[in-house]
Enzyme design. Structure first.
Site, PDB file in Angstrom:
ATOM      1  NE  ARG A 264     -10.831  -9.954  -1.611  1.00  0.00           N
ATOM      2  CZ  ARG A 264     -11.194  -9.074  -2.536  1.00  0.00           C
ATOM      3  NH1 ARG A 264     -11.412  -9.471  -3.777  1.00  0.00           N
ATOM      4  NH2 ARG A 264     -11.332  -7.807  -2.225  1.00  0.00           N
TER       5      ARG A 264
ATOM      6  CE  LYS B 131      -3.939  -1.884   2.638  1.00  0.00           C
ATOM      7  NZ  LYS B 131      -4.999  -1.671   1.635  1.00  0.00           N
TER       8      LYS B 131
HETATM    9  N1  BES Z   1      -8.049  -3.728   4.485  1.00  0.00           N
HETATM   10  C1  BES Z   1      -8.231  -3.390   3.131  1.00  0.00           C
HETATM   11  C2  BES Z   1      -9.530  -2.630   2.870  1.00  0.00           C
HETATM   12  C3  BES Z   1      -9.657  -1.247   3.476  1.00  0.00           C
HETATM   13  C4  BES Z   1      -9.407  -0.125   2.709  1.00  0.00           C
HETATM   14  C5  BES Z   1     -10.092  -1.068   4.787  1.00  0.00           C
HETATM   15  C6  BES Z   1      -9.557   1.136   3.256  1.00  0.00           C
HETATM   16  C7  BES Z   1     -10.234   0.192   5.327  1.00  0.00           C
HETATM   17  C8  BES Z   1      -9.982   1.303   4.558  1.00  0.00           C
HETATM   18  C9  BES Z   1      -8.257  -4.650   2.266  1.00  0.00           C
HETATM   19  O1  BES Z   1      -7.470  -5.690   2.705  1.00  0.00           O
HETATM   20  C10 BES Z   1      -7.747  -4.265   0.919  1.00  0.00           C
HETATM   21  O2  BES Z   1      -6.619  -3.906   0.827  1.00  0.00           O
HETATM   22  N2  BES Z   1      -8.605  -4.372  -0.096  1.00  0.00           N
HETATM   23  C11 BES Z   1      -8.238  -4.043  -1.428  1.00  0.00           C
HETATM   24  C12 BES Z   1      -8.759  -5.143  -2.331  1.00  0.00           C
HETATM   25  C13 BES Z   1      -8.217  -5.077  -3.738  1.00  0.00           C
HETATM   26  C14 BES Z   1      -6.739  -5.338  -3.743  1.00  0.00           C
HETATM   27  C15 BES Z   1      -8.943  -6.097  -4.575  1.00  0.00           C
HETATM   28  C16 BES Z   1      -8.856  -2.701  -1.770  1.00  0.00           C
HETATM   29  O3  BES Z   1      -9.961  -2.398  -1.317  1.00  0.00           O
HETATM   30  O4  BES Z   1      -8.200  -1.942  -2.471  1.00  0.00           O
HETATM   31 MN    MN Z   2      -5.454  -5.498   2.044  1.00  0.00          MN
END
Ligand code: BES
Ligand code: MN
Ligand code: ZN
Length: 496
Positions: A348, A274
């Site tokens: 997931r 990230k």
């Molecule tokens: N923990 C994150 C989702 C999240 C984003 C929670 C912002 C709280 C605030 C999750 O694990 C994630 O990174 N999801 C990705 C999925 C994508 C890579 C398909 C996302 O939402 O970008």
């Molecule tokens: Mn994530």
């Protein structure tokens, strides 16, 4: 001393307290406040005559009348016709937040009888207890104590002008839910160097011991033995051992409700790392797990007649030389193979092994909650959590519990056509469908591992914490889903 609320059979007039908060509907001064007005030498008459206060939603005014209440805080509830438990809960939260900021150690809350009649005494007491505790919450344990410490607000009395028994009944429920939600927020706020998967396991055991709830914590060896390949592949990137936590509350007969909570104690994204901006917020990626634990705190206190299983897969998501890489394929507990397209779609992965594990309980239903997708924030903002699932009746039941609890949820479709987005070239399924419909493809991935029970998924990425302070809460964790889960379970228990 922890914050507490209590019911006192007393009228507001003549009540001695550093701060008396009064929730009133929009419009003229409620007739029921006549005695209080007299005892304060017309302070209420004057403020109403001035039109400085009209009782609109979120409107408030602080008075310093003569009389035994040092401060009077009027809080508006809006029009009587639009009155509902949510508005009353919110008014209570803003009262306690204000009281805490003012630095009083104790205070009282009086819902005008005109309000109690509309909402019902028991529900009024419940939501006031929930709201007061919500608004009073703050976290100072990691700050060095100041040299002249501010007094701590540790109790709020709720004045029951009549119907004491009904107030007591609702208060018992509200106080237990509030304690659960406070526990949840206390876990959420902890940084990831304190709140590790091991720590969550220990806290689950502590809750279990305190309430006589069965708790099993599976360590790395046990998780490996059970073949939870999806959970394992997320944890392999870091030195923290994963945990798979099982809580078993037995209060009734019949098939259990299973609650599943995402317990990623820090989400760096892994190799699909990230950006640095706001990454510290990813300590909140265990908010689903914290909500499940808070719900068990509520169960332990209220002991309702229902069976509930809690499942918490917990791990960090770290990048390293041993981390899972995009393109890798793993085998899940269910048996299906997964192509890892994006290591940041880790929630997931850990949840799918828990959903697979859940089959052994032959549950009446499974509800999972997770900070799963950034996309749900784009879809719904911070007003509602996303809800998706396999059973329309169950979705409606969850949505109704959301309305009653003030933790609103809103549905997104899980149509078959979306399944194509998570088709893998070489495995049974892939873990990311890219940017379009991100919340839906996340849920569709989970659905691939749901078998033999009705299921609902709650995406709380937009509701688990706030980046902004408002009149009811400080910046930080919200404890979302404790109230919804509680409402859902207590309603089911009352119908059993
Ligand atoms: N923990 C994150 C989702 C999240 C984003 C929670 C912002 C709280 C605030 C999750 O694990 C994630 O990174 N999801 C990705 C999925 C994508 C890579 C398909 C996302 O939402 O970008
Ligand atoms: Mn994530
Ligand atoms: Zn995550």
């Amino acid at each position: 001393m922890p914050f507490e609320t209590s019911i006192v059979a007393a009228a507001p007039a003549g009540f001695t307290t550093p701060l008396l908060a009064i929730a009133v509907p929009q419009g003229e001064m409620p007739a029921s406040l006549g005695a209080l007005d007299k005892s304060t030498e017309g302070a209420l008459t004057r403020i109403y005559a001035s039109k400085d206060f009209n009782g609109k939603v979120d409107e408030s005014v602080l008075l310093h009348p003569s009389g035994p209440a040092a401060r009077l805080l009027l809080i508006g509830l809006g029009k009587v016709a639009d009155l509902n438990p949510r508005r009353l809960r919110r008014a209570a939260a803003s009262a306690s937040k204000r009281a805490r900021v003012l630095g009083v150690t104790s205070a009282a809350f009086h819902p005008a009888p005109e309000v109690v009649t509309v909402v019902g005494a028991s529900v009024a007491a419940q939501v006031i207890a929930e709201g007061l505790s919500f608004g009073a919450w703050h976290f100072a344990e990691m700050k060095r104590p100041p040299e002249d410490p501010k007094p701590v607000l540790d109790n709020f009395q709720i004045l029951a002008a009549a119907d004491k028994a009904e107030f007591d009944k609702g208060h018992r429920i509200g106080a237990a839910i509030a304690a659960g939600q406070t526990l949840t927020r206390g876990l959420q706020v902890l940084p990831s160097n304190v709140c590790t998967p091991t720590y969550l396991g220990n806290r689950a055991e502590e809750i279990g011991k305190r309430h006589g709830i069965g708790v099993t914590v599976m360590d790395l060896a046990a998780i490996t033995r059970e073949g939870m390949g999806a959970l394992l592949c997320v944890s392999q990137g870091g030195p923290e051992e994963p945990r798979f936590i099982i809580l078993e509350y037995k209060g009734g007969s019949g098939a259990p409700v299973v609650l599943v909570g995402k317990g990623v104690t820090f989400d760096t994204g892994g190799i699909s790392i990230k950006p640095a901006q706001n990454m510290e917020e990813m300590k909140y990626d265990m908010s689903g797990a914290a909500a499940v634990l808070g719900t068990f705190e509520m169960l332990g206190r209220l002991k309702p007649k229902i069976n509930v299983i809690g499942l918490i897969p917990s791990t960090e998501n770290m990048p390293s030389g041993t981390a899972i890489k995009p393109g890798d394929v793993v085998k899940s507990h269910f048996g299906k193979t997964i192509e890892i397209i994006n290591t940041d779609a880790e929630g997931r992965l850990i949840l799918c092994d828990a959903l697979s594990w859940a089959r052994r309980y032959q549950p009446s239903c499974v509800l999972d909650t997770a900070t799963l997708t950034g996309a749900v924030v784009i879809a719904l903002g911070h007003m509602a959590s996303g809800v998706l699932g396999t059973d329309e009746g169950l979705i409606a039941e969850v949505q109704a519990a959301g309305e009653r609890s003030g933790e609103r949820v809103w549905p997104l479709p899980l149509w078959d056509e979306y399944r194509d987005l998570i088709k893998s070239d070489i495995a049974d399924v892939k873990n990311s469908g890219g940017r379009p419909a991100g919340t839906i493809t996340g849920a569709w991935f989970l659905k691939e591992f749901v078998e033999g029970y009705p299921w609902v998924h709650l995406d709380i990425a937009g509701t688990a914490y706030t980046e902004r302070e408002d009149s009811t809460m400080v910046k930080g964790p919200t404890g979302v889903m404790v109230r919804l889960f509680s409402e859902f379970l207590l309603t089911r228990a009352s119908k059993a």
